[in-house]
Write a protein that holds these residues in place. Structure first.
Motif, PDB file in Angstrom:
ATOM      1  N   LEU A  94      -4.508  18.975 -10.227  1.00 47.48           N
ATOM      2  CA  LEU A  94      -4.173  17.801  -9.430  1.00 47.48           C
ATOM      3  C   LEU A  94      -3.930  16.590 -10.320  1.00 47.48           C
ATOM      4  N   HIS A  95      -2.864  15.856 -10.029  1.00 51.31           N
ATOM      5  CA  HIS A  95      -2.612  14.587 -10.699  1.00 51.31           C
ATOM      6  C   HIS A  95      -1.665  13.747  -9.856  1.00 51.31           C
ATOM      7  N   SER A  96      -1.761  12.443 -10.012  1.00 55.20           N
ATOM      8  CA  SER A  96      -0.935  11.506  -9.269  1.00 55.20           C
ATOM      9  C   SER A  96       0.445  11.446  -9.907  1.00 55.20           C
ATOM     10  N   LYS A  97       1.495  11.621  -9.059  1.00 56.08           N
ATOM     11  CA  LYS A  97       2.853  11.658  -9.588  1.00 56.08           C
ATOM     12  C   LYS A  97       3.848  11.118  -8.564  1.00 56.08           C
ATOM     13  N   SER A 151       1.783  17.464  -3.986  1.00 52.05           N
ATOM     14  CA  SER A 151       1.661  16.109  -3.459  1.00 52.05           C
ATOM     15  C   SER A 151       2.358  15.149  -4.405  1.00 52.05           C
ATOM     16  N   ALA A 152       2.754  14.011  -3.838  1.00 52.78           N
ATOM     17  CA  ALA A 152       3.433  12.991  -4.634  1.00 52.78           C
ATOM     18  C   ALA A 152       3.346  11.658  -3.896  1.00 52.78           C
ATOM     19  N   GLY A 153       3.719  10.600  -4.612  1.00 51.50           N
ATOM     20  CA  GLY A 153       3.700   9.272  -4.010  1.00 51.50           C
ATOM     21  C   GLY A 153       4.994   8.526  -4.242  1.00 51.50           C
ATOM     22  N   SER A 154       5.301   7.636  -3.311  1.00 58.63           N
ATOM     23  CA  SER A 154       6.483   6.788  -3.475  1.00 58.63           C
ATOM     24  C   SER A 154       6.231   5.740  -4.563  1.00 58.63           C
ATOM     25  N   HIS A 155       5.007   5.295  -4.679  1.00 62.02           N
ATOM     26  CA  HIS A 155       4.569   4.350  -5.716  1.00 62.02           C
ATOM     27  C   HIS A 155       3.205   4.826  -6.219  1.00 62.02           C
ATOM     28  N   PRO A 156       3.190   5.941  -6.962  1.00 62.64           N
ATOM     29  CA  PRO A 156       1.907   6.539  -7.350  1.00 62.64           C
ATOM     30  C   PRO A 156       1.053   5.613  -8.207  1.00 62.64           C
ATOM     31  N   ARG A 157      -0.253   5.689  -7.952  1.00 64.33           N
ATOM     32  CA  ARG A 157      -1.212   4.889  -8.726  1.00 64.33           C
ATOM     33  C   ARG A 157      -1.317   5.377 -10.155  1.00 64.33           C
ATOM     34  N   GLY A 158      -1.005   6.647 -10.372  1.00 64.60           N
ATOM     35  CA  GLY A 158      -1.117   7.218 -11.705  1.00 64.60           C
ATOM     36  C   GLY A 158      -2.465   7.858 -11.965  1.00 64.60           C
ATOM     37  N   SER A 159      -3.373   7.706 -11.011  1.00 58.17           N
ATOM     38  CA  SER A 159      -4.678   8.347 -11.134  1.00 58.17           C
ATOM     39  C   SER A 159      -5.185   8.689  -9.730  1.00 58.17           C
ATOM     40  N   ILE A 160      -6.057   9.663  -9.693  1.00 55.74           N
ATOM     41  CA  ILE A 160      -6.649  10.078  -8.433  1.00 55.74           C
ATOM     42  C   ILE A 160      -7.927   9.269  -8.211  1.00 55.74           C
ATOM     43  N   HIS A 161      -8.120   8.814  -6.992  1.00 53.47           N
ATOM     44  CA  HIS A 161      -9.335   8.066  -6.670  1.00 53.47           C
ATOM     45  C   HIS A 161     -10.540   8.941  -7.008  1.00 53.47           C
ATOM     46  N   PRO A 162     -11.531   8.410  -7.703  1.00 51.33           N
ATOM     47  CA  PRO A 162     -12.691   9.213  -8.101  1.00 51.33           C
ATOM     48  C   PRO A 162     -13.402   9.904  -6.936  1.00 51.33           C
ATOM     49  N   LEU A 163     -13.486   9.248  -5.789  1.00 50.13           N
ATOM     50  CA  LEU A 163     -14.145   9.881  -4.641  1.00 50.13           C
ATOM     51  C   LEU A 163     -13.332  11.058  -4.106  1.00 50.13           C
ATOM     52  N   CYS A 178       2.413  10.421   0.104  1.00 51.97           N
ATOM     53  CA  CYS A 178       1.717   9.197   0.463  1.00 51.97           C
ATOM     54  C   CYS A 178       2.213   8.130  -0.508  1.00 51.97           C
ATOM     55  N   THR A 179       1.912   6.908  -0.257  1.00 53.56           N
ATOM     56  CA  THR A 179       2.386   5.859  -1.155  1.00 53.56           C
ATOM     57  C   THR A 179       1.761   5.991  -2.544  1.00 53.56           C
ATOM     58  N   GLY A 180       0.424   5.991  -2.616  1.00 54.84           N
ATOM     59  CA  GLY A 180      -0.249   5.957  -3.906  1.00 54.84           C
ATOM     60  C   GLY A 180      -0.556   7.301  -4.531  1.00 54.84           C
ATOM     61  N   ASN A 181      -0.516   8.382  -3.742  1.00 55.69           N
ATOM     62  CA  ASN A 181      -0.839   9.726  -4.233  1.00 55.69           C
ATOM     63  C   ASN A 181      -2.166   9.727  -5.000  1.00 55.69           C
ATOM     64  N   SER A 182      -3.199   9.154  -4.337  1.00 55.44           N
ATOM     65  CA  SER A 182      -4.509   9.123  -4.984  1.00 55.44           C
ATOM     66  C   SER A 182      -5.622   9.665  -4.094  1.00 55.44           C
ATOM     67  N   THR A 235       4.672  13.423   5.409  1.00 49.31           N
ATOM     68  CA  THR A 235       4.075  12.163   4.984  1.00 49.31           C
ATOM     69  C   THR A 235       2.710  12.062   5.644  1.00 49.31           C
ATOM     70  N   VAL A 236       1.747  11.543   4.894  1.00 45.32           N
ATOM     71  CA  VAL A 236       0.383  11.439   5.413  1.00 45.32           C
ATOM     72  C   VAL A 236      -0.113   9.995   5.483  1.00 45.32           C
ATOM     73  N   CYS A 237       0.797   9.046   5.225  1.00 42.68           N
ATOM     74  CA  CYS A 237       0.445   7.644   5.420  1.00 42.68           C
ATOM     75  C   CYS A 237       1.625   6.939   6.058  1.00 42.68           C
ATOM     76  N   ASP A 238       1.324   5.918   6.839  1.00 45.91           N
ATOM     77  CA  ASP A 238       2.364   5.226   7.589  1.00 45.91           C
ATOM     78  C   ASP A 238       3.358   4.513   6.679  1.00 45.91           C
ATOM     79  N   ASN A 239       2.898   3.992   5.542  1.00 42.42           N
ATOM     80  CA  ASN A 239       3.825   3.311   4.627  1.00 42.42           C
ATOM     81  C   ASN A 239       4.891   4.267   4.120  1.00 42.42           C
ATOM     82  N   ALA A 240       4.490   5.440   3.651  1.00 44.63           N
ATOM     83  CA  ALA A 240       5.451   6.410   3.121  1.00 44.63           C
ATOM     84  C   ALA A 240       6.400   6.892   4.208  1.00 44.63           C
TER      85      ALA A 240
END
Length: 167
Positions: A65-68, A38-50, A12-16, A86-91
């Motif tokens: 688990l970690h954003s990478k 899992s990984a991101g093209s532009h990872p946020r660096g953190s997982i969304h708390p929810l 996914c883009t953010g991997n969060s 891929t699980v998001c349209d941007n990625a």
């Protein structure tokens, strides 16, 4: 039945949120037959708390688990992937690294629960919906006879699992 363990990378883009959920769900439901990452093209660096809250409520192991970045999986020392989803349209629309081993690829588009604004309940329901949709898709994926069908048929079936085909 094959003893092969299949490696699956969810991107996914953010991997969060979505890709992290998919990693945790497949690692649990795959019962040792799959190793999900899992990984991101532009990872946020953190997982969304929810994401973490929701996965913990559903008894998923979140300890690893970690954003990478997806670059972690493009090098020669990375595990060779059998599937990249891929699980998001941007990625899905981005130029991906060259993956070693020619993995089977597919796009499973899910709405991003991390972008939903509103009350806590509205946000929680967005994560609930994403979790259920991802879980259902993974259950269908797990029902595919991976060791009994040829690569081209498998590639087609994995791509057919996308409920929202991209234009």
């Amino acid at each position: 039945m094959s003893d092969k363990i299949y490696n699956v990378l969810f991107i996914c883009t953010g991997n969060s949120a979505r890709s992290i959920m998919a990693e945790a769900i497949l690692n649990q439901l795959g019962q040792g037959r799959f190793r999900a990452y899992s990984a991101g093209s532009h990872p946020r660096g953190s997982i969304h708390p929810l994401t973490l809250t929701f996965l913990q409520q559903h008894k998923h192991d979140v300890s690893e688990l970690h954003s990478k970045s997806w670059q972690v999986f493009a090098g020669p020392e990375a595990p060779q992937m059998d599937f990249i989803l891929t699980v998001c349209d941007n990625a899905a629309g981005e130029a991906c690294p060259a993956w070693p081993g020619q993995p089977i690829t597919g796009h499973w588009g899910f709405a991003d629960p991390a972008r939903v604004e509103g009350s806590d309940e509205v946000q929680y329901q967005a994560f609930r919906r994403a979790y259920m949709e991802i879980s259902n898709r993974i259950r269908i994926f797990l029902s595919l006879p991976l060791d009994k069908i040829d690569r081209m048929s498998l590639q087609h079936q994995v791509r057919e699992l996308n409920p929202r085909p991209t234009e």
